[in-house]
Design an enzyme around this catalytic site. Structure first.
Site, PDB file in Angstrom:
ATOM      1  N   LYS A 425       0.831  -1.215   0.000  1.00 13.84           N
ATOM      2  CA  LYS A 425       0.000   0.000   0.000  1.00 13.84           C
ATOM      3  C   LYS A 425       0.861   1.259   0.000  1.00 13.84           C
ATOM      4  O   LYS A 425       0.557   2.228  -0.682  1.00 13.84           O
ATOM      5  CB  LYS A 425      -0.936   0.002   1.217  1.00 13.84           C
ATOM      6  CG  LYS A 425      -2.066  -0.987   1.146  1.00 13.84           C
ATOM      7  CD  LYS A 425      -3.097  -0.762   2.222  1.00 13.84           C
ATOM      8  CE  LYS A 425      -2.496  -0.704   3.606  1.00 13.84           C
ATOM      9  NZ  LYS A 425      -1.803  -1.958   3.999  1.00 13.84           N
ATOM     10  N   THR A 427       3.865   1.560  -1.209  1.00 14.39           N
ATOM     11  CA  THR A 427       4.465   1.665  -2.538  1.00 14.39           C
ATOM     12  C   THR A 427       3.464   2.216  -3.548  1.00 14.39           C
ATOM     13  O   THR A 427       3.798   3.071  -4.368  1.00 14.39           O
ATOM     14  CB  THR A 427       4.969   0.284  -2.995  1.00 14.39           C
ATOM     15  OG1 THR A 427       5.765  -0.287  -1.964  1.00 14.39           O
ATOM     16  CG2 THR A 427       5.804   0.394  -4.262  1.00 14.39           C
ATOM     17  N   ARG A 449       2.264   7.143   7.454  1.00  9.39           N
ATOM     18  CA  ARG A 449       2.559   6.974   8.869  1.00  9.39           C
ATOM     19  C   ARG A 449       4.064   6.809   9.084  1.00  9.39           C
ATOM     20  O   ARG A 449       4.769   6.298   8.222  1.00  9.39           O
ATOM     21  CB  ARG A 449       1.833   5.753   9.420  1.00  9.39           C
ATOM     22  CG  ARG A 449       0.329   5.904   9.514  1.00  9.39           C
ATOM     23  CD  ARG A 449      -0.328   4.588   9.902  1.00  9.39           C
ATOM     24  NE  ARG A 449      -0.165   3.577   8.870  1.00  9.39           N
ATOM     25  CZ  ARG A 449      -0.330   2.276   9.056  1.00  9.39           C
ATOM     26  NH1 ARG A 449      -0.629   1.822  10.256  1.00  9.39           N
ATOM     27  NH2 ARG A 449      -0.191   1.424   8.065  1.00  9.39           N
ATOM     28  N   LYS A 460       8.667  -7.323   9.049  1.00 12.53           N
ATOM     29  CA  LYS A 460       8.154  -6.656   7.856  1.00 12.53           C
ATOM     30  C   LYS A 460       9.163  -5.723   7.200  1.00 12.53           C
ATOM     31  O   LYS A 460       9.106  -5.449   6.012  1.00 12.53           O
ATOM     32  CB  LYS A 460       6.884  -5.869   8.228  1.00 12.53           C
ATOM     33  CG  LYS A 460       6.097  -5.375   7.041  1.00 12.53           C
ATOM     34  CD  LYS A 460       4.828  -4.683   7.511  1.00 12.53           C
ATOM     35  CE  LYS A 460       4.042  -4.117   6.332  1.00 12.53           C
ATOM     36  NZ  LYS A 460       2.846  -3.371   6.775  1.00 12.53           N
ATOM     37  N   ALA A 679      -2.925  -0.410  12.750  1.00 16.25           N
ATOM     38  CA  ALA A 679      -4.343  -0.505  12.407  1.00 16.25           C
ATOM     39  C   ALA A 679      -5.021  -1.688  13.079  1.00 16.25           C
ATOM     40  O   ALA A 679      -6.239  -1.688  13.234  1.00 16.25           O
ATOM     41  CB  ALA A 679      -4.512  -0.613  10.897  1.00 16.25           C
ATOM     42  N   PHE A 710      -3.318  -1.910   6.880  1.00 10.05           N
ATOM     43  CA  PHE A 710      -3.874  -3.251   6.655  1.00 10.05           C
ATOM     44  C   PHE A 710      -5.046  -3.242   5.670  1.00 10.05           C
ATOM     45  O   PHE A 710      -5.090  -2.413   4.769  1.00 10.05           O
ATOM     46  CB  PHE A 710      -4.225  -3.914   7.984  1.00 10.05           C
ATOM     47  CG  PHE A 710      -3.029  -4.167   8.856  1.00 10.05           C
ATOM     48  CD1 PHE A 710      -1.911  -4.823   8.360  1.00 10.05           C
ATOM     49  CD2 PHE A 710      -2.992  -3.735  10.166  1.00 10.05           C
ATOM     50  CE1 PHE A 710      -0.785  -5.054   9.156  1.00 10.05           C
ATOM     51  CE2 PHE A 710      -1.884  -3.957  10.967  1.00 10.05           C
ATOM     52  CZ  PHE A 710      -0.785  -4.616  10.456  1.00 10.05           C
ATOM     53  N   PHE A 799       3.642  -7.893  -9.476  1.00  8.71           N
ATOM     54  CA  PHE A 799       4.930  -8.505  -9.144  1.00  8.71           C
ATOM     55  C   PHE A 799       5.471  -9.215 -10.393  1.00  8.71           C
ATOM     56  O   PHE A 799       4.720  -9.550 -11.321  1.00  8.71           O
ATOM     57  CB  PHE A 799       4.768  -9.507  -8.001  1.00  8.71           C
ATOM     58  CG  PHE A 799       4.604  -8.861  -6.651  1.00  8.71           C
ATOM     59  CD1 PHE A 799       5.588  -9.002  -5.679  1.00  8.71           C
ATOM     60  CD2 PHE A 799       3.475  -8.107  -6.345  1.00  8.71           C
ATOM     61  CE1 PHE A 799       5.443  -8.425  -4.428  1.00  8.71           C
ATOM     62  CE2 PHE A 799       3.333  -7.516  -5.109  1.00  8.71           C
ATOM     63  CZ  PHE A 799       4.321  -7.667  -4.139  1.00  8.71           C
ATOM     64  N   TRP A 828       6.746  -0.050  -8.937  1.00 14.88           N
ATOM     65  CA  TRP A 828       7.925  -0.633  -8.295  1.00 14.88           C
ATOM     66  C   TRP A 828       9.086  -0.719  -9.279  1.00 14.88           C
ATOM     67  O   TRP A 828      10.228  -0.430  -8.924  1.00 14.88           O
ATOM     68  CB  TRP A 828       7.573  -2.031  -7.768  1.00 14.88           C
ATOM     69  CG  TRP A 828       8.705  -2.692  -7.020  1.00 14.88           C
ATOM     70  CD1 TRP A 828       9.070  -2.483  -5.728  1.00 14.88           C
ATOM     71  CD2 TRP A 828       9.617  -3.669  -7.544  1.00 14.88           C
ATOM     72  NE1 TRP A 828      10.156  -3.263  -5.396  1.00 14.88           N
ATOM     73  CE2 TRP A 828      10.513  -4.000  -6.501  1.00 14.88           C
ATOM     74  CE3 TRP A 828       9.773  -4.292  -8.785  1.00 14.88           C
ATOM     75  CZ2 TRP A 828      11.541  -4.927  -6.656  1.00 14.88           C
ATOM     76  CZ3 TRP A 828      10.800  -5.211  -8.948  1.00 14.88           C
ATOM     77  CH2 TRP A 828      11.663  -5.527  -7.894  1.00 14.88           C
TER      78      TRP A 828
END
Length: 975
Positions: A425, A427, A449, A460, A679, A710, A799, A828
């Protein structure tokens, strides 16, 4: 007419030298009416004309005396014209902004009441205020610099005049003076603008303008004429040469000791005697009809001395032009306060294939300085607090400055239920703003955030985006930033320390001893502090005199009587540390056996973090901090941070953290990073203030893209139900992020875990799994957004393992499930260029009519609000409250907290409370284990199942790969 046009019109009458040469004979200072001739003698201006025949000194004085009266009238008219134009402009400015009352500050060494009175007289005629800072004759450079620094920061002061001896006008003093307040034009920037031929943004020395006015009045302003400037070099001399040469007037530079001075005087149509020049030029040297102008700041009351009277006249005209510069500066300042169009300089990307690591990409790009970025997006220098070269806090005064500016479009980025790896999200958010600004040429801002150290060093990793869609420098983004989370940790733990200390002192002291220590006698007088008076009011006591309290009132005042079993406040640390989930405190002998069980939460779960994210200003944050409930007394009363006496100190710790941090993307577009509540255990959104500041800065047609944590069932629902309700914000569209791998998981694929290789189902094409995920989780998340009446654009974060067939299938099925648009995104690998299609879809969706609505009314019972979320959002059949949860809800409703919105603390890995249940589960009952209240933040948060507020570290955390090169200080291993 826009307000900016009104301000420009108001200042139109102020005379400023043109930036380009004018034709011969044209007025020097614009189109304003010329002053009448000042005569041949030195009326209050200073002029003296040479006779065509030799004249004795006594007859010259008589000549001056006879002509003085008429000349004075002409000169006073000239001063009057300048003041009238200036007064009219000031009145027009004050009509637009009645609060404008400009001040001219005069710094002088020694006493010079004559100068002060002249400036006050001129200021009074147009409605300006004058402030005098009178230093001693032997004042130091440091003293002057200190006074200047204060005046630079004072918004009331719009002009500063340095009436100092030449020896005190050092380079340091002049460079300290803010150029925008330098109404005598001596600062290097103002001099440079004038020399360059562009004084329109600076100030021309007032004395130089006065001299030019007199020369023009005497007819010495045409091309080919000659003016001799005699005296020491300085700002006035430089300014006169520039102004004259721009008009084609020949300037000669003379010195009183020069052997060629007489020859220079004979050639000149006018002679200007500067401060350190000769006091007298023999009349026999002067060319017939030549004028002599004396420039000297000294004033005299001897009106019978024609020479001194002329110098007084120049001082009056100079003061009049100084007042004009003050008003001109005020006009420019007001114009600066208006919304400024962006002049964004974009950073070029040259994407490589294969795509390097995130940190390599970040280091390959050189970010703009944060000051340059701020200027490009219309921030004023005083609104920026730099933290190094690459990031800065932005002051909240921006909201007041741009309060009349229409907001831009607010776009929320949410997602489907993610895998444990995250679906990008952040990205997508960054790629979208890069596409909007760099490729569609629309103003856009990302609001993200601040990442916690927990995931950064845990599983992560960082949260700066990835690939060619990142916030840079990513090391600074992911590590500490500007210290906001540390401030939250300090504030939170101060409350925890205050709780345990207060319980200890109440348990070991009498009422009288407590009172004497809480309200100590200082010099024989006891006095309540303001925060203690606030507690008295909460107790229903109106007194402010400590001696007036009865014994029972003293007891009520000093004893909070906290029930240890009903404390709700825990300590926090910004690290994943499972062994702090339950601890015992107070085991040292000094705590006299007052031990108790408690625990730690992760810092971003602190209520103070939620308050930071929801506050709309420093005052609102102070109020919210004060009303935080830390526990309940034995009599059932809520005990707040204000009762503990700590809320003021909390506001002090948080005063800088409330300001959003400005950074930039790889393509040089602006980003606000602020607040970081999780979240799943909090409301999961960046701050209200970051969104509001950004909405003002982008302008009516711009876009602010803000992220919710999330899945849409968690972060998006809380954004709408809590953040929008508290702030009044309304999104134009939702971008729902999906990935093929997450859809496969929801379609029945095997579980995935961080650090383990992906099963083959997620690498090979599998249209059946993709279809199952679209028809279950994607459909449900789109339906959740539609509950709030907001259009949805699905962004498929592509991806390298995704096949063309899978991508096309997702986009087709998303439209069938109710999305307004669905587009593949390649940011990306390509940066903003890879999200142009998404940007166009978002722009189109934002232009559609909005039908935003809330899911529930806040006046509903707490249980019904929880049930509404469980059934409509999660798909549960019903909820099941534990006895503890039922009792807690009953307590909150009795305490008056029924109308607060709900913030569910639930796993992010499933729509249900069961992390292994993927897709869109149905037929389940949602268990509510316990219910807590964040009264300061303004919500009730039920904990679903076994939800933990302190994560733990995995077997192989991210920190195994993070290291530092001690030579280059480069960080490795961050992602």
């Amino acid at each position: 007419m826009t307000r900016l046009s009104v301000l420009r019109h108001a200042c139109r009458g102020l005379r400023v030298p043109p930036s380009q040469p004018t034709r011969s004979g044209a007025p020097v200072f614009g189109s304003a009416k010329r002053c009448p001739s000042l005569g041949l003698a030195g009326n209050r201006a200073m002029l003296r004309c040479a006779s065509t025949t030799p004249t004795s000194a006594s007859s010259m004085v008589n000549k001056y005396s006879k002509e003085q009266e008429g000349a004075e009238i002409g000169y006073e008219k000239c001063v009057s014209d300048v003041l009238e134009r200036t007064r009219e402009s000031l009145v027009a400015l004050q009509r637009d902004d009645p609060a404008l009352h400009p001040v001219l500050a005069i710094i002088q060494s020694g006493e010079d009441d004559g100068l002060l009175e002249v400036n006050r007289k001129m200021a009074g005629k147009i409605g300006l205020n004058v402030a005098q800072i009178c230093l001693t004759k032997d004042c130091t450079e440091d003293e002057i610099v200190d006074e200047l620094s204060k005046l630079n920061e004072d918004p009331r002061v719009r002009g500063v005049y340095l009436h100092l001896a030449p020896a005190l006008l050092t380079g340091r003093v002049i460079s300290t003076l803010a150029p925008e307040k330098d109404v005598d034009g001596v600062a290097d920037l103002n001099m440079g603008r004038l020399v360059r031929g562009d004084p329109s943004e600076g100030f021309v020395p007032a004395e130089a303008m006065a001299v030019m006015e007199v020369l023009e009045s005497h007819g010495v302003s045409s091309e080919g004429q000659t003016v001799l400037l005699v005296g020491a070099d300085g700002a006035v001399k430089v300014a006169l040469r520039c102004l004259m040469e721009r008009r084609g007037v020949v300037t000669l530079n003379g010195h009183k000791s020069s052997e060629s001075l007489q020859e220079q005087v004979k050639k000149a149509d006018a002679v200007v005697l500067l401060g350190a020049g000769p006091a007298e030029v023999p009349p026999t040297w002067l060319k017939p009809g030549a004028a002599v102008i004396h420039c000297d700041s000294a004033l005299t009351s001897d009106d019978h001395d024609a020479e001194r009277t002329s110098q007084n006249g120049l001082a009056h005209l100079t003061a009049a032009y100084r007042m004009q510069n003050v008003v001109l500066g005020s006009c420019r300042w007001l114009q600066e306060q208006q919304y400024q169009d962006w002049s964004l300089r974009l950073l070029k990307l040259q994407p490589l294939n294969p795509v390097p690591s995130d940190i390599q990409i970040s280091r390959a790009q050189t970010p703009k300085s944060v000051q340059q970025l701020a200027q490009e997006i219309g921030l004023l220098p005083g609104e920026l607090e730099p933290y190094g070269r690459n990031k800065a806090k932005v002051r909240l005064s921006l909201l007041e400055r741009l309060q009349a500016q229409p907001d831009g479009n607010l776009v929320l980025v949410a997602g489907i239920t993610p895998t444990p790896l995250g679906e990008g999200k952040s990205t997508v958010t960054i790629g979208l703003v890069q596409a909007l600004s760099a490729h569609l040429k629309l103003n856009s801002f990302a609001c993200l955030r601040q990442p916690s150290q927990g995931p950064t060093f845990g599983v992560k990793g960082g949260a700066a985006g990835g690939g060619y869609a990142q916030v840079i420098p990513m090391e600074e983004f992911n590590l500490h930033l500007t210290g906001d989370i540390h401030a939250i940790t300090a504030a939170n733990n101060l409350v925890a320390a205050a709780i345990d200390a207060r319980m200890l002192h109440e348990a070991t002291q009498s009422d009288k001893a407590l009172f004497n220590r809480l309200v100590p006698s200082v010099n024989g007088v006891r006095k309540f502090s303001p925060i203690q008076i606030s507690r008295l009011r909460r107790l229903g006591l109106s007194t402010t005199e400590p001696a007036s309290l009865t014994a029972e009132e003293v007891r009520s005042f000093v004893r909070l009587d906290l029930d240890p079993s009903k404390l709700t406040w825990q300590r926090v640390v910004d690290t994943n540390d499972r062994f702090l989930r339950k601890i015992t405190v107070g085991q040292a002998s000094t705590e006299k056996g007052h031990s108790r069980e408690t625990g730690f939460d992760i810092a971003v779960a602190s209520e103070i973090m939620a308050i930071l994210a929801l506050a709309d200003g420093l005052g609102d944050m102070r109020v919210r901090l004060a009303r935080m409930v830390v526990g309940t007394s034995r009599s059932g009363q809520p005990i707040t941070a204000e009762d503990l006496g700590v809320s003021g100190a909390l506001a002090v710790l948080m005063k800088d953290a409330i300001k959003p941090t400005l950074m930039q993307t790889l393509e040089g577009t602006p980003v606000f990073v602020h607040a970081g509540p999780f979240a799943n255990i909090a409301h999961g959104n960046s701050s209200v203030l970051a969104d509001k500041l950004a909405l003002k800065l982008v302008g009516r047609d711009g876009f602010v893209v803000t992220e919710a944590g999330f899945g849409a069932d968690i972060g998006m629902e809380k954004f709408f139900s809590i953040k929008c309700r508290a702030s009044g914000l309304r999104p134009s569209a939702v971008v729902l992020v999906a990935t093929v791998r997450a859809l496969k998981m929801h379609g029945g694929g095997p579980n995935v875990s961080a650090g383990s290789p992906l099963p083959r189902e997620y690498i090979d094409e599998n249209l059946s799994l993709v279809t199952g995920g679209c028809h279950s989780n994607l459909r449900k998340q789109i339906e959740i957004a539609h509950l709030f009446g907001v259009p949805v654009v699905v962004a498929l974060n592509v991806f390298k393992t995704d096949t063309a067939a899978e991508i096309a299938l997702v986009c087709r099925l998303a439209l069938e499930c109710g999305a307004r648009a669905a587009v593949p995104c390649h940011h990306w690998a390509l940066g903003g260029r890879g999200s142009v299609e998404l940007a166009r879809a978002v722009k189109e969706a934002s232009a559609a009519p909005s039908h935003f609505q809330f899911l529930y009314e806040t006046e509903m019972p707490i249980v019904e609000k929880i049930r509404t979320i469980a059934q409509k959002v999660y798909g549960a059949d019903d909820i099941a409250l534990s006895p503890q949860a039922e009792a807690e809800i009953q307590t909150y409703e009795q305490q008056g907290y029924r109308s607060l919105p709900i913030c569910m603390a639930k796993t992010h890995l499933s729509l249900s409370h069961m992390p292994d249940k993927k897709g869109a589960p149905t037929g389940f009952t949602l268990p509510i284990r316990t219910v807590r209240a964040s009264i300061g933040a303004g919500f009730i948060y039920p904990l679903v199942g076994t939800m933990s507020t302190m994560p733990g570290l995995p077997t192989r955390p991210c920190f195994y790969d993070i290291d530092l090169d001690p030579v280059t200080e480069e960080i490795t291993g961050l992602f």
